[in-house]
Design a protein around this motif. Structure first.
Motif, PDB file in Angstrom:
ATOM      1  N   ASP A   1      15.263   1.696  -0.906  1.00  9.60           N
ATOM      2  CA  ASP A   1      16.575   1.702  -1.563  1.00  9.60           C
ATOM      3  C   ASP A   1      16.609   0.807  -2.791  1.00  9.60           C
ATOM      4  OD1 ASP A   1      17.529   3.439   0.345  1.00  9.60           O
ATOM      5  OD2 ASP A   1      18.564   1.889   1.500  1.00  9.60           O
ATOM      6  N   ARG A   2      15.926  -0.330  -2.724  1.00  7.77           N
ATOM      7  CA  ARG A   2      16.013  -1.309  -3.804  1.00  7.77           C
ATOM      8  C   ARG A   2      14.981  -1.101  -4.914  1.00  7.77           C
ATOM      9  NH1 ARG A   2      18.643  -6.113  -1.578  1.00  7.77           N
ATOM     10  NH2 ARG A   2      20.320  -5.195  -0.390  1.00  7.77           N
ATOM     11  N   LEU A   3      13.792  -0.601  -4.574  1.00  3.85           N
ATOM     12  CA  LEU A   3      12.736  -0.500  -5.585  1.00  3.85           C
ATOM     13  C   LEU A   3      12.678   0.852  -6.279  1.00  3.85           C
ATOM     14  CD1 LEU A   3       9.627  -2.367  -4.148  1.00  3.85           C
ATOM     15  CD2 LEU A   3      11.342  -3.190  -5.726  1.00  3.85           C
ATOM     16  N   LEU A   4      12.983   1.906  -5.559  1.00  5.79           N
ATOM     17  CA  LEU A   4      12.890   3.238  -6.155  1.00  5.79           C
ATOM     18  C   LEU A   4      14.154   3.536  -6.957  1.00  5.79           C
ATOM     19  CD1 LEU A   4      11.317   5.336  -3.283  1.00  5.79           C
ATOM     20  CD2 LEU A   4      10.197   4.272  -5.225  1.00  5.79           C
ATOM     21  N   ILE A   5      13.980   3.701  -8.255  1.00  3.31           N
ATOM     22  CA  ILE A   5      15.096   3.964  -9.146  1.00  3.31           C
ATOM     23  C   ILE A   5      14.835   5.287  -9.843  1.00  3.31           C
ATOM     24  CG2 ILE A   5      16.376   3.146 -11.166  1.00  3.31           C
ATOM     25  CD1 ILE A   5      15.371   0.309 -10.382  1.00  3.31           C
ATOM     26  N   GLU A   6      15.771   6.194  -9.751  1.00  5.34           N
ATOM     27  CA  GLU A   6      15.630   7.496 -10.378  1.00  5.34           C
ATOM     28  C   GLU A   6      15.735   7.375 -11.884  1.00  5.34           C
ATOM     29  OE1 GLU A   6      17.748  11.887 -10.353  1.00  5.34           O
ATOM     30  OE2 GLU A   6      18.259  10.420  -8.816  1.00  5.34           O
ATOM     31  N   ILE A   7      14.831   8.060 -12.577  1.00  6.03           N
ATOM     32  CA  ILE A   7      14.863   8.067 -14.033  1.00  6.03           C
ATOM     33  C   ILE A   7      15.647   9.301 -14.459  1.00  6.03           C
ATOM     34  CG2 ILE A   7      13.492   8.255 -16.138  1.00  6.03           C
ATOM     35  CD1 ILE A   7      11.192   6.947 -14.548  1.00  6.03           C
ATOM     36  N   PRO A   8      16.716   9.102 -15.237  1.00  5.52           N
ATOM     37  CA  PRO A   8      17.520  10.254 -15.650  1.00  5.52           C
ATOM     38  C   PRO A   8      16.696  11.183 -16.548  1.00  5.52           C
ATOM     39  CG  PRO A   8      18.365   8.233 -16.629  1.00  5.52           C
ATOM     40  CD  PRO A   8      17.218   7.873 -15.749  1.00  5.52           C
ATOM     41  N   SER A   9      16.853  12.474 -16.349  1.00  2.00           N
ATOM     42  CA  SER A   9      16.105  13.447 -17.162  1.00  2.00           C
ATOM     43  C   SER A   9      16.898  13.791 -18.407  1.00  2.00           C
ATOM     44  CB  SER A   9      15.808  14.690 -16.348  1.00  2.00           C
ATOM     45  OG  SER A   9      17.020  15.297 -15.956  1.00  2.00           O
ATOM     46  N   MET A  10      16.164  14.141 -19.438  1.00  2.00           N
ATOM     47  CA  MET A  10      16.795  14.564 -20.689  1.00  2.00           C
ATOM     48  C   MET A  10      17.156  16.031 -20.565  1.00  2.00           C
ATOM     49  SD  MET A  10      16.561  11.903 -22.848  1.00  2.00           S
ATOM     50  CE  MET A  10      16.590  12.615 -24.442  1.00  2.00           C
ATOM     51  N   LYS A  11      18.356  16.399 -20.950  1.00  2.00           N
ATOM     52  CA  LYS A  11      18.776  17.806 -20.887  1.00  2.00           C
ATOM     53  C   LYS A  11      19.126  18.324 -22.240  1.00  2.00           C
ATOM     54  CE  LYS A  11      20.147  17.803 -16.156  1.00  2.00           C
ATOM     55  NZ  LYS A  11      21.072  18.220 -15.177  1.00  2.00           N
TER      56      LYS A  11
ATOM     57  N   GLU B   1       0.831  -1.204   0.000  1.00  2.00           N
ATOM     58  CA  GLU B   1       0.000   0.000   0.000  1.00  2.00           C
ATOM     59  C   GLU B   1       0.869   1.261   0.000  1.00  2.00           C
ATOM     60  OE1 GLU B   1      -3.170   2.144   2.954  1.00  2.00           O
ATOM     61  OE2 GLU B   1      -3.258  -0.041   2.785  1.00  2.00           O
ATOM     62  N   HIS B   2       1.917   1.246   0.787  1.00  2.00           N
ATOM     63  CA  HIS B   2       2.815   2.399   0.903  1.00  2.00           C
ATOM     64  C   HIS B   2       3.461   2.752  -0.439  1.00  2.00           C
ATOM     65  CE1 HIS B   2       5.461   5.188   3.042  1.00  2.00           C
ATOM     66  NE2 HIS B   2       6.457   4.693   2.329  1.00  2.00           N
ATOM     67  N   PHE B   3       3.876   1.734  -1.213  1.00  2.00           N
ATOM     68  CA  PHE B   3       4.587   1.961  -2.466  1.00  2.00           C
ATOM     69  C   PHE B   3       3.711   1.825  -3.707  1.00  2.00           C
ATOM     70  CE2 PHE B   3       8.110   1.168   0.401  1.00  2.00           C
ATOM     71  CZ  PHE B   3       8.968   2.181   0.029  1.00  2.00           C
ATOM     72  N   GLY B   4       2.438   1.484  -3.518  1.00  2.00           N
ATOM     73  CA  GLY B   4       1.531   1.378  -4.657  1.00  2.00           C
ATOM     74  C   GLY B   4       1.802   0.196  -5.564  1.00  2.00           C
ATOM     75  N   VAL B   5       2.237  -0.905  -4.981  1.00  2.00           N
ATOM     76  CA  VAL B   5       2.465  -2.147  -5.734  1.00  2.00           C
ATOM     77  C   VAL B   5       1.625  -3.248  -5.090  1.00  2.00           C
ATOM     78  CG1 VAL B   5       4.803  -1.512  -6.448  1.00  2.00           C
ATOM     79  CG2 VAL B   5       4.477  -2.807  -4.350  1.00  2.00           C
ATOM     80  N   SER B   6       1.584  -4.399  -5.726  1.00  4.42           N
ATOM     81  CA  SER B   6       0.805  -5.498  -5.171  1.00  4.42           C
ATOM     82  C   SER B   6       1.651  -6.356  -4.226  1.00  4.42           C
ATOM     83  CB  SER B   6       0.255  -6.379  -6.297  1.00  4.42           C
ATOM     84  OG  SER B   6       1.302  -7.093  -6.914  1.00  4.42           O
ATOM     85  N   VAL B   7       0.965  -7.086  -3.376  1.00  3.97           N
ATOM     86  CA  VAL B   7       1.638  -8.029  -2.478  1.00  3.97           C
ATOM     87  C   VAL B   7       2.348  -9.085  -3.317  1.00  3.97           C
ATOM     88  CG1 VAL B   7       1.264  -9.812  -0.724  1.00  3.97           C
ATOM     89  CG2 VAL B   7       0.062  -7.621  -0.554  1.00  3.97           C
ATOM     90  N   LYS B   8       1.725  -9.475  -4.423  1.00  4.71           N
ATOM     91  CA  LYS B   8       2.331 -10.475  -5.307  1.00  4.71           C
ATOM     92  C   LYS B   8       3.675  -9.986  -5.853  1.00  4.71           C
ATOM     93  CE  LYS B   8       1.052 -13.491  -9.105  1.00  4.71           C
ATOM     94  NZ  LYS B   8      -0.021 -13.872 -10.029  1.00  4.71           N
ATOM     95  N   THR B   9       3.758  -8.703  -6.187  1.00  6.47           N
ATOM     96  CA  THR B   9       5.014  -8.123  -6.664  1.00  6.47           C
ATOM     97  C   THR B   9       6.091  -8.212  -5.593  1.00  6.47           C
ATOM     98  OG1 THR B   9       3.904  -6.602  -8.177  1.00  6.47           O
ATOM     99  CG2 THR B   9       6.122  -5.986  -7.457  1.00  6.47           C
ATOM    100  N   LEU B  10       5.732  -7.887  -4.360  1.00  8.72           N
ATOM    101  CA  LEU B  10       6.707  -7.971  -3.270  1.00  8.72           C
ATOM    102  C   LEU B  10       7.148  -9.404  -3.036  1.00  8.72           C
ATOM    103  CD1 LEU B  10       5.194  -5.407  -0.749  1.00  8.72           C
ATOM    104  CD2 LEU B  10       7.069  -5.077  -2.378  1.00  8.72           C
TER     105      LEU B  10
ATOM    106  N   ASP C   1      13.077 -13.528  -5.990  1.00  8.85           N
ATOM    107  CA  ASP C   1      14.207 -13.357  -6.910  1.00  8.85           C
ATOM    108  C   ASP C   1      15.427 -12.710  -6.246  1.00  8.85           C
ATOM    109  OD1 ASP C   1      13.847 -10.549  -6.908  1.00  8.85           O
ATOM    110  OD2 ASP C   1      12.949 -10.486  -8.899  1.00  8.85           O
ATOM    111  N   GLY C   2      15.307 -12.356  -4.953  1.00 11.38           N
ATOM    112  CA  GLY C   2      16.447 -11.844  -4.209  1.00 11.38           C
ATOM    113  C   GLY C   2      16.637 -10.336  -4.281  1.00 11.38           C
ATOM    114  N   THR C   3      15.723  -9.617  -4.928  1.00  9.69           N
ATOM    115  CA  THR C   3      15.832  -8.164  -5.014  1.00  9.69           C
ATOM    116  C   THR C   3      15.704  -7.527  -3.636  1.00  9.69           C
ATOM    117  OG1 THR C   3      14.869  -8.212  -7.220  1.00  9.69           O
ATOM    118  CG2 THR C   3      14.875  -6.089  -6.106  1.00  9.69           C
ATOM    119  N   ILE C   4      14.782  -8.028  -2.834  1.00  6.61           N
ATOM    120  CA  ILE C   4      14.609  -7.550  -1.459  1.00  6.61           C
ATOM    121  C   ILE C   4      14.634  -8.747  -0.523  1.00  6.61           C
ATOM    122  CG2 ILE C   4      13.318  -5.476  -2.070  1.00  6.61           C
ATOM    123  CD1 ILE C   4      10.761  -6.948  -1.332  1.00  6.61           C
ATOM    124  N   ARG C   5      14.886  -8.469   0.745  1.00  2.00           N
ATOM    125  CA  ARG C   5      14.925  -9.537   1.746  1.00  2.00           C
ATOM    126  C   ARG C   5      13.631  -9.550   2.543  1.00  2.00           C
ATOM    127  NH1 ARG C   5      20.732  -8.305   4.243  1.00  2.00           N
ATOM    128  NH2 ARG C   5      19.899  -6.243   3.891  1.00  2.00           N
ATOM    129  N   GLY C   6      13.135 -10.733   2.795  1.00  2.00           N
ATOM    130  CA  GLY C   6      11.975 -10.908   3.655  1.00  2.00           C
ATOM    131  C   GLY C   6      12.444 -11.491   4.975  1.00  2.00           C
TER     132      GLY C   6
END
Length: 68
Positions: A58-68, A22-31, A37-42
């Motif tokens: 730290d693991r899920l939020l990835i900054e998208i580079p902006s076009m300059k 709920e906090h990150f707007g993804v499904s429980v299935k995604t978590l 797959d080892g991306t995050i630890r349970g």
């Protein structure tokens, strides 16, 4: 070798999968897939599975580079 004291390390904030989803707007299935797959630890506490919100951010939020 760098040693961290307790004050330097962020405290873990373990929450349920549904709270984190709920906090990150993804499904429980995604978590669950990310744990598998080892991306995050349970963390299992008895029969419950918890994840650390700080690690998830730290693991899920990835900054998208902006076009300059």
């Amino acid at each position: 070798m760098v040693r961290h004291t307790r004050s330097e390390q962020p405290a873990q904030q373990l929450v349920s999968l549904s709270e984190a989803a709920e906090h990150f707007g993804v499904s429980v299935k995604t978590l669950r897939r990310r744990i598998a797959d080892g991306t995050i630890r349970g963390y299992r506490i008895g029969r419950l599975i918890r994840i650390d919100l700080h690690e998830l951010q730290d693991r899920l939020l990835i900054e998208i580079p902006s076009m300059k």
